[in-house]
Structure formats: structure tokens, C-alpha cells
Design a protein around this motif. Structure first.
Motif, PDB file in Angstrom:
ATOM      1  N   THR A 190       0.831  -1.214   0.000  1.00  0.00           N
ATOM      2  CA  THR A 190       0.000   0.000   0.000  1.00  0.00           C
ATOM      3  C   THR A 190       0.862   1.259   0.000  1.00  0.00           C
ATOM      4  O   THR A 190       0.615   2.204  -0.752  1.00  0.00           O
ATOM      5  N   LEU A 191       1.886   1.257   0.845  1.00  0.00           N
ATOM      6  CA  LEU A 191       2.761   2.434   0.955  1.00  0.00           C
ATOM      7  C   LEU A 191       3.630   2.624  -0.286  1.00  0.00           C
ATOM      8  O   LEU A 191       4.139   3.717  -0.527  1.00  0.00           O
ATOM      9  N   ASN A 192       3.818   1.540  -1.054  1.00  0.00           N
ATOM     10  CA  ASN A 192       4.646   1.622  -2.251  1.00  0.00           C
ATOM     11  C   ASN A 192       3.835   1.564  -3.540  1.00  0.00           C
ATOM     12  O   ASN A 192       4.364   1.212  -4.597  1.00  0.00           O
ATOM     13  N   GLY A 193       2.536   1.930  -3.419  1.00  0.00           N
ATOM     14  CA  GLY A 193       1.694   1.989  -4.602  1.00  0.00           C
ATOM     15  C   GLY A 193       1.506   0.658  -5.301  1.00  0.00           C
ATOM     16  O   GLY A 193       1.353   0.600  -6.522  1.00  0.00           O
ATOM     17  N   PHE A 194       1.547  -0.422  -4.504  1.00  0.00           N
ATOM     18  CA  PHE A 194       1.360  -1.788  -5.014  1.00  0.00           C
ATOM     19  C   PHE A 194       2.361  -2.128  -6.121  1.00  0.00           C
ATOM     20  O   PHE A 194       2.035  -2.807  -7.101  1.00  0.00           O
ATOM     21  N   THR A 195       3.583  -1.657  -5.950  1.00  0.00           N
ATOM     22  CA  THR A 195       4.657  -1.999  -6.881  1.00  0.00           C
ATOM     23  C   THR A 195       5.857  -2.515  -6.087  1.00  0.00           C
ATOM     24  O   THR A 195       6.029  -2.163  -4.914  1.00  0.00           O
ATOM     25  N   LEU A 196       6.663  -3.343  -6.705  1.00  0.00           N
ATOM     26  CA  LEU A 196       7.863  -3.878  -6.080  1.00  0.00           C
ATOM     27  C   LEU A 196       9.077  -3.312  -6.809  1.00  0.00           C
ATOM     28  O   LEU A 196       9.730  -4.010  -7.597  1.00  0.00           O
ATOM     29  N   SER A 197       9.349  -2.043  -6.552  1.00  0.00           N
ATOM     30  CA  SER A 197      10.447  -1.370  -7.252  1.00  0.00           C
ATOM     31  C   SER A 197      11.795  -2.033  -6.971  1.00  0.00           C
ATOM     32  O   SER A 197      12.673  -2.063  -7.830  1.00  0.00           O
ATOM     33  N   GLY A 198      11.956  -2.557  -5.752  1.00  0.00           N
ATOM     34  CA  GLY A 198      13.225  -3.196  -5.389  1.00  0.00           C
ATOM     35  C   GLY A 198      13.236  -4.685  -5.633  1.00  0.00           C
ATOM     36  O   GLY A 198      14.223  -5.357  -5.329  1.00  0.00           O
ATOM     37  N   GLY A 199      12.101  -5.220  -6.126  1.00  0.00           N
ATOM     38  CA  GLY A 199      12.034  -6.650  -6.379  1.00  0.00           C
ATOM     39  C   GLY A 199      11.613  -7.453  -5.160  1.00  0.00           C
ATOM     40  O   GLY A 199      11.443  -6.922  -4.057  1.00  0.00           O
ATOM     41  N   ARG A 200      11.454  -8.740  -5.367  1.00  0.00           N
ATOM     42  CA  ARG A 200      10.974  -9.641  -4.318  1.00  0.00           C
ATOM     43  C   ARG A 200      11.967  -9.748  -3.157  1.00  0.00           C
ATOM     44  O   ARG A 200      11.569  -9.786  -1.995  1.00  0.00           O
TER      45      ARG A 200
END
Length: 213
Positions: free
Chosen positions: A168-178
Motif C-alpha cells: 500500500t505504501l509503495n503503490g502496489f509496486t515492487l520497485s526493489g524486487g521480491r
């Protein structure tokens, strides 16, 4: 102080059910299967194995300590279980302090340090009160001690909630990966479990004291 309701047995089953899969890789005694990175197979890994083993013994004996039938009808058995619990916590807690020196992340190391110190302190207080036969205070400190024991369970149960918060805090994205996601979660799940358990237990103790006024 704690009645044997269905919720208590459910908690026991869930706790053991959560911990067994976590412990499984360590039963092989293979450092390569460790869930955390091992930098020393001669010191860190054996200490970690023993820490986990005695923590599990503390978990099981902790649940047995609060069974009213044993406490009331078999005080000798209750005392024996209590000694096993205290010894297990002391060994596991001291081993945790040793393992901390191998944890590279400061946030994670600090969480384990706080957890180990609180675990040892509350258990020692519970033991001292029992020796002095101040049983009412002994039960309160035992509840506090066991709540710290259960952090190993709550910290893992909270992972899905922390995952949702992270996304939620990261806009539902995994910018840094799993890998970064897992690393971030493992930095805070112990803190989250510790705070949650302390709040719940202190609320229970305060509620009981208010009823006695």
C-alpha cells in the motif's frame, strides 16, 4: 488467570502449526537449508539450532503451564514444567544473544536484542516471584514471559498484514524486487510482533486489576 477456552487450544494448535514448518529446514542440520544467511557454520549455526530447539520447548511447556487442571490438581508436575520452561528460556535467550553478533542488519539485530533481554528479564521475574511464593505476581510475570515467547509466532502471522502495508505504501509496486520486499518485512516483523503482544498482555493485566478495584 487464563481459562482453558476453545480459543486457548486454538492458539496452541496455531502456534505449534506455525512453528513446525519454520523449524523443519533446521532438523536436517544442513547450514545450506537455513532460512537466514549463515556466516559461521562452527559457532553461529549450532547456536541457532539450539536456540530454536529450546525456544520450541519453551513454547510447548509454556502452554502446559497455563492448564488449570495441572496447576490446581498436580502442583508438583506444574513446578517441574515450570522449571523446564525457565531453563529452556534461559538457554535459548542466551544463545540468541550470541547469534545477534552475526546479524549484519542493525535494525534486525536490535529487534532480536530487545526480544532476548525482555524474554530473559520477564522469565527471571516470574521465577523469583514463584520462589518467594508470591503466586499472584508470579502468574502476571509468567503471562508477560509467555507473551514474549509467542512473539516468534505473532511475528510470522503478521507477515501478510505487513506485506499489505508495504504494498500500500509503495503503490502496489515492487520497485526493489521480491528480495528487497522480503528483506524489508524481516526487518520489522519482530518489532511488530513484540509491540502487539506487549500491548495485548498489558491490556489484559490492566483489565483484571481494574475489575479487582
Amino acid at each position: 488467570m487464563i481459562k482453558q477456552k476453545k480459543s486457548w487450544w486454538i492458539l496452541a494448535i496455531v502456534s505449534i502449526g506455525v512453528m513446525l514448518p519454520f523449524m523443519y529446514p533446521y532438523l536436517t542440520l544442513d547450514p545450506a537449508k537455513s532460512r537466514i544467511a549463515i556466516s559461521s557454520e562452527t559457532i553461529e549455526y549450532p547456536a541457532l539450532i539450539m536456540h530454536i530447539a529450546f525456544a520450541f520447548i519453551a513454547l510447548v511447556t509454556g502452554f502446559l503451564q497455563f492448564i488449570n487442571r495441572i496447576r490446581r490438581d498436580n502442583p508438583k508436575v506444574h513446578r517441574i514444567i515450570g522449571r523446564i520452561y525457565v531453563i529452556s528460556v534461559c538457554i535459548s535467550g542466551l544463545l540468541a544473544l550470541a547469534v545477534i553478533f552475526y546479524v549484519e542488519d542493525f535494525t534486525k539485530a536490535l529487534a532480536f536484542l530487545a526480544l532476548a533481554i525482555l524474554w530473559l528479564f520477564t522469565t527471571w521475574q516470574a521465577y523469583r516471584k514463584a520462589v518467594k511464593r508470591r503466586f499472584s505476581e508470579h502468574r502476571i510475570w509468567m503471562i508477560r514471559s509467555f507473551s514474549i515467547t509467542l512473539v516468534a509466532v505473532s511475528a510470522r502471522i503478521l507477515v501478510p498484514i505487513l506485506l499489505l502495508c508495504y504494498l500500500t505504501l509503495n503503490g502496489f509496486t515492487l520497485s526493489g524486487g521480491r528480495e528487497q520486499l522480503i528483506e524489508e518485512l524481516l526487518k520489522v516483523n519482530i518489532w511488530a510482533g513484540l509491540v502487539l503482544n506487549i500491548v495485548i498482555v498489558e491490556w489484559m493485566i490492566l483489565s483484571r486489576k481494574m475489575k479487582e478495584l
